[in-house]
Design an enzyme around this catalytic site. Structure first.
Site, PDB file in Angstrom:
ATOM      1  CG  HIS A 148      17.677  47.809  62.848  1.00 16.38           C
ATOM      2  ND1 HIS A 148      16.488  47.087  62.578  1.00 16.38           N
ATOM      3  CD2 HIS A 148      17.399  49.088  62.870  1.00 16.38           C
ATOM      4  CE1 HIS A 148      15.334  47.742  62.554  1.00 16.38           C
ATOM      5  NE2 HIS A 148      15.904  49.052  63.036  1.00 16.38           N
ATOM      6  CD  GLU A 169      13.277  46.239  60.702  1.00 14.66           C
ATOM      7  OE1 GLU A 169      13.801  46.823  59.841  1.00 14.66           O
ATOM      8  OE2 GLU A 169      12.189  46.854  61.441  1.00 14.66           O
ATOM      9  CD  GLU A 223      16.154  51.007  66.984  1.00 11.01           C
ATOM     10  OE1 GLU A 223      15.787  51.955  66.500  1.00 11.01           O
ATOM     11  OE2 GLU A 223      16.754  49.993  66.322  1.00 11.01           O
ATOM     12  N   GLY A 267       8.205  49.883  65.029  1.00 12.49           N
ATOM     13  CA  GLY A 267       7.347  50.008  64.035  1.00 12.49           C
ATOM     14  C   GLY A 267       5.937  49.467  64.420  1.00 12.49           C
ATOM     15  CG  ASN A 321      16.702  52.026  59.646  1.00 15.12           C
ATOM     16  OD1 ASN A 321      17.002  52.042  58.529  1.00 15.12           O
ATOM     17  ND2 ASN A 321      16.158  51.250  60.404  1.00 15.12           N
ATOM     18  N   GLY A 376      10.084  54.569  60.371  1.00 10.07           N
ATOM     19  CA  GLY A 376       8.738  55.193  59.826  1.00 10.07           C
ATOM     20  C   GLY A 376       8.590  56.512  59.701  1.00 10.07           C
ATOM     21  CE  LYS A 416      12.355  50.694  60.012  1.00  6.19           C
ATOM     22  NZ  LYS A 416      11.645  49.652  61.113  1.00  6.19           N
TER      23      LYS A 416
HETATM   24  C1  PEP Z   1      13.962  51.485  63.410  1.00  6.79           C
HETATM   25  O1  PEP Z   1      13.848  51.096  62.263  1.00  6.79           O
HETATM   26  O2  PEP Z   1      14.899  51.505  63.845  1.00  6.79           O
HETATM   27  C2  PEP Z   1      12.834  52.164  63.971  1.00  6.79           C
HETATM   28  C3  PEP Z   1      13.229  52.439  65.393  1.00  6.79           C
HETATM   29  O3  PEP Z   1      11.680  52.077  63.422  1.00  6.79           O
HETATM   30  P1  PEP Z   1      10.290  52.847  63.907  1.00  6.79           P
HETATM   31  O4  PEP Z   1      10.604  54.346  64.040  1.00  6.79           O
HETATM   32  O5  PEP Z   1       9.306  53.018  62.765  1.00  6.79           O
HETATM   33  O6  PEP Z   1       9.686  52.278  65.171  1.00  6.79           O
END
Ligand code: PEP
Length: 251
Positions: A94, A96, A166, A172, A9, A234, A11
């Site tokens: 998600h 976010e 998640e 993040g 992902n 990330g 983003k």
């Molecule tokens: C995500 O955006 O779904 C995610 C898991 O981000 P990160 O790996 O940066 O924590």
């Protein structure tokens, strides 16, 4: 045995030109790789990525969609548009989108329906905040999200569905769930799927873990019995790092 799925992902990162540079480096590293790989770039990069990925083993996905098929929804993108760009997958719910953009479970449910009826495979993201975990509410949060997001979904949708656990506090932040926390949550979700959607859905729907996955913690997460892949934020921006994560996965 469910094949692993490794999803990146991006983003709001990478322009179409940067996407092209990434793919030129990444694709040769994974050309023999057998687990399913999905890249989820931002909307403006989808068309170019779709052209570059169409003859490869890497699939394309989007980070969001609008529940309606067309109309006066300025700034929004429909399932049909995503399919036309070459998308097979789409993220729905998600954290976010839920926490920064204020999406409700009811909206997530509508987006999930639109994804399935539009021919996309939704990756439904669920997970608790730190305050909810500290209050011992992880399972009740998952129960509410799954119960509402998947309510009355038709059985023909199940083969297309992926669920990503998640925990919001791990996204993040650099703080990954322990293997015990990830396995416990994934096993709880699988039991919920079995109970609510039937034994076959419980066995076949893939459950991913997401939250600060990196090359150095991917192997232990991918070894967990109820974790069928990882959703990487990330760390998926680096082609070499993402290829290292793919190398830990099984076909
Ligand atoms: C995500 O955006 O779904 C995610 C898991 O981000 P990160 O790996 O940066 O924590």
């Amino acid at each position: 045995m469910r094949a692993h799925l490794i999803a990146g992902n991006w983003k709001m990162n990478k322009t179409p030109s940067e996407t092209e540079v990434f793919l030129a480096r990444f694709l040769p590293l994974v050309s023999q790789a057998e687990p399913e790989i999905v890249l989820l770039p931002a909307f403006p990069s989808l068309h170019r990525a779709g052209c570059l990925l169409c003859k490869t083993n890497v699939r394309l996905g989007a980070q969001d969609l609008h529940p309606e098929p067309r109309g006066a929804f300025t700034g929004a993108v429909s399932a049909e548009m995503l399919i036309d760009c070459g998308c097979r997958y789409v993220l729905v719910g998600h954290s976010e989108r839920r926490h920064v953009f204020g999406e409700s479970n009811a909206l997530v449910r509508c987006k999930l329906e639109a994804a399935v009826s539009g021919g996309l495979h939704p990756i439904l993201c669920v997970g608790e905040t730190l305050a909810e975990r500290r209050a011992g509410e992880t399972e009740s949060v998952l129960q509410t999200q799954l119960g509402s997001d998947l309510a009355d979904l038709s059985a023909r949708s199940f083969p297309h569905l992926v669920v990503a656990y998640e925990p919001v506090w791990a996204i993040g932040t650099g703080e990954t769930a322990t293997t015990r926390q990830a396995q416990d949550a994934a096993a709880w979700i699988r039991e919920w799927l079995r109970r609510e959607l039937g034994a076959s859905a419980g066995e076949t729907i893939r459950i991913l873990y997401g939250g600060s996955v990196k090359p150095d913690n991917a192997a232990e997460l991918l070894a967990l019995p109820d974790v069928d892949g990882v959703l990487v934020g990330g760390a998926s921006l680096d082609p070499v790092g993402l290829a290292q994560i793919v190398a830990e996965a099984r076909a």
